[in-house]
Motif scaffolding. Structure first.
Motif, short mmCIF file in Angstrom:
data_model
loop_
_atom_site.label_atom_id
_atom_site.label_comp_id
_atom_site.label_asym_id
_atom_site.label_seq_id
_atom_site.Cartn_x
_atom_site.Cartn_y
_atom_site.Cartn_z
N ILE A 78 -7.30 -0.85 -2.08
CA ILE A 78 -6.41 -1.79 -1.42
C ILE A 78 -6.82 -3.20 -1.81
O ILE A 78 -6.00 -4.00 -2.24
CB ILE A 78 -6.45 -1.60 0.11
CG1 ILE A 78 -5.91 -0.21 0.49
CG2 ILE A 78 -5.64 -2.70 0.80
CD1 ILE A 78 -5.98 0.08 1.97
N ILE B 297 0.86 -1.19 0.00
CA ILE B 297 0.00 0.00 0.00
C ILE B 297 0.89 1.23 0.00
O ILE B 297 1.72 1.41 0.90
CB ILE B 297 -0.93 -0.01 1.23
CG1 ILE B 297 -1.77 -1.28 1.24
CG2 ILE B 297 -1.83 1.23 1.23
CD1 ILE B 297 -2.51 -1.52 2.55
N SER C 238 -2.55 0.33 -4.27
CA SER C 238 -1.99 -0.92 -3.80
C SER C 238 -1.57 -1.76 -4.99
O SER C 238 -2.33 -1.90 -5.95
CB SER C 238 -3.02 -1.69 -2.96
OG SER C 238 -2.49 -2.90 -2.48
#
Length: 359
Positions: free
Chosen positions: A184, A126, A158
């Protein structure tokens, strides 16, 4: 959230205990940042929430924390890594689509140098977004609040990044495999890869030119709509006191799956900064955001989101790591997408003040 707060408190304690003992050669450093704010929206929203296209400083008539984080960084000649936990209204709204504790991760990545002779790295995890000249960290931005184009393009990403910096430090190039447009985790039903690139050129210490891109699908594969996005900006230190940033975002997205027809959106912005003294600086911003078909900002109105913005802010540096700021900002839209005096309006005005400290 209680667990996150406890981790932050423990990290702060470790920072204080080890600050005096940390040698310059220590590859591990602990740092932190906190920014509190108060915003008054003259539309006086009853639920205290600003319009949904704002993700930072978006609570009305409240003293609140926009962003606070504690970060651990580990760097050697061949390995690097970052872990940062955060809290505040920024993660509450900007990471609302993420699950559980992922909402409180500001950074979590590792990197390895893959060339003996060249500055070539691979990083994964991330990371901050490769798009734009603004970030979630207010003290690093010329304006107190973020531009419309920054609020509505990725703050974080991400994936995996290959990055190269030239020997003379003038050129930086990166290519990324991403989990999506500010994601993410992938959304359910999406197996489509997304990609990003960044090319920066710094001919000298006073000029930065940047081109960043994104290409991918941010919907389930059954509804796949390819998105192509470009971000351009130039940052110039014109004189010792005057600085200029000019930026332009433009994006295309398929109207529906398996078609060659695309909707588009675009946003130009210009910011001028003037340093009155070593402690005081001011910045003026003019911007426009056009998203007629609601690709990024959905209004449900005839002309979509076609909005002009302008702002003026003043910063006062209390000391090297402490900053006080105040900003007045206005927005004017083609359609009545705002609320003023409990009735629809095409105008919106608000004042924000903030105090930021880093350590």
């Amino acid at each position: 959230m209680k667990t996150t707060i406890l981790l932050i408190v423990l990290a702060l304690g470790i920072t204080n205990l080890n600050a005096q003992d940390t040698a310059k050669t220590n590859p591990l450093t602990i740092s932190g940042y906190a920014e509190v704010y108060y915003r008054f929206d003259f539309g006086t929203p009853a639920n205290h929430e600003r319009p949904s296209f704002f993700y930072s400083y978006n609570r009305h008539n409240e003293a609140n924390l926009n962003l606070g984080f504690v970060k651990a960084n580990y760097t050697t000649d061949k390995i690097r890594g970052n872990v940062a936990l955060m809290a505040g209204t920024y993660p509450e709204y900007n990471l609302a689509a993420e699950q559980g504790l992922l909402k409180n991760i500001f950074e979590a990545n590792v990197g390895f140098k893959i060339s003996k002779n060249k500055n070539l790295w691979i990083d994964a995890g991330i990371m901050p977004s490769h798009i734009g000249f603004e970030s979630a960290i207010g003290k690093d931005c010329w304006n107190l609040t973020r531009s419309l184009l920054a609020e509505n393009s990725p703050y974080y990403e991400s994936g995996i990044k290959f990055g190269y910096t030239s020997d003379n430090q003038k050129i930086y190039f990166a290519a990324m495999y991403l989990n999506g447009w500010q994601r993410i985790q992938r959304i359910p039903g999406n197996q489509t890869p997304s990609f990003g690139t960044q090319l920066s050129y710094k001919p000298n210490s006073k000029i930065t030119l940047n081109w960043s891109t994104f290409s991918g699908n941010d919907l389930p594969d059954s509804l796949r709509q390819n998105r192509i996005f470009n971000n351009f900006f130039g940052q110039f230190q014109l004189t010792e006191k005057f600085g200029l940033i000019a930026g332009f975002d433009v994006g295309l997205q398929q109207i529906k799956k398996d078609t060659n027809a695309y909707n588009n959106w675009y946003s130009p912005v210009i910011i001028l900064q003037y340093k009155l003294s070593d402690k005081i600086r001011i910045a003026a911003r003019g911007e426009y955001y056009s998203d007629e078909k609601g690709v990024i900002i959905v209004t449900g109105t005839t002309h979509g989101f076609k909005t002009m913005g302008y702002s003026l802010n003043m910063d006062y540096t209390i000391q090297e790591n402490a900053l006080w700021r105040i900003e007045a900002r206005g927005l004017t839209s083609e359609d009545k997408i705002f609320i003023m005096d409990n009735i629809p309006s095409n105008q919106n005005y608000f004042i924000t003040t903030a105090f930021a400290i880093s350590f």
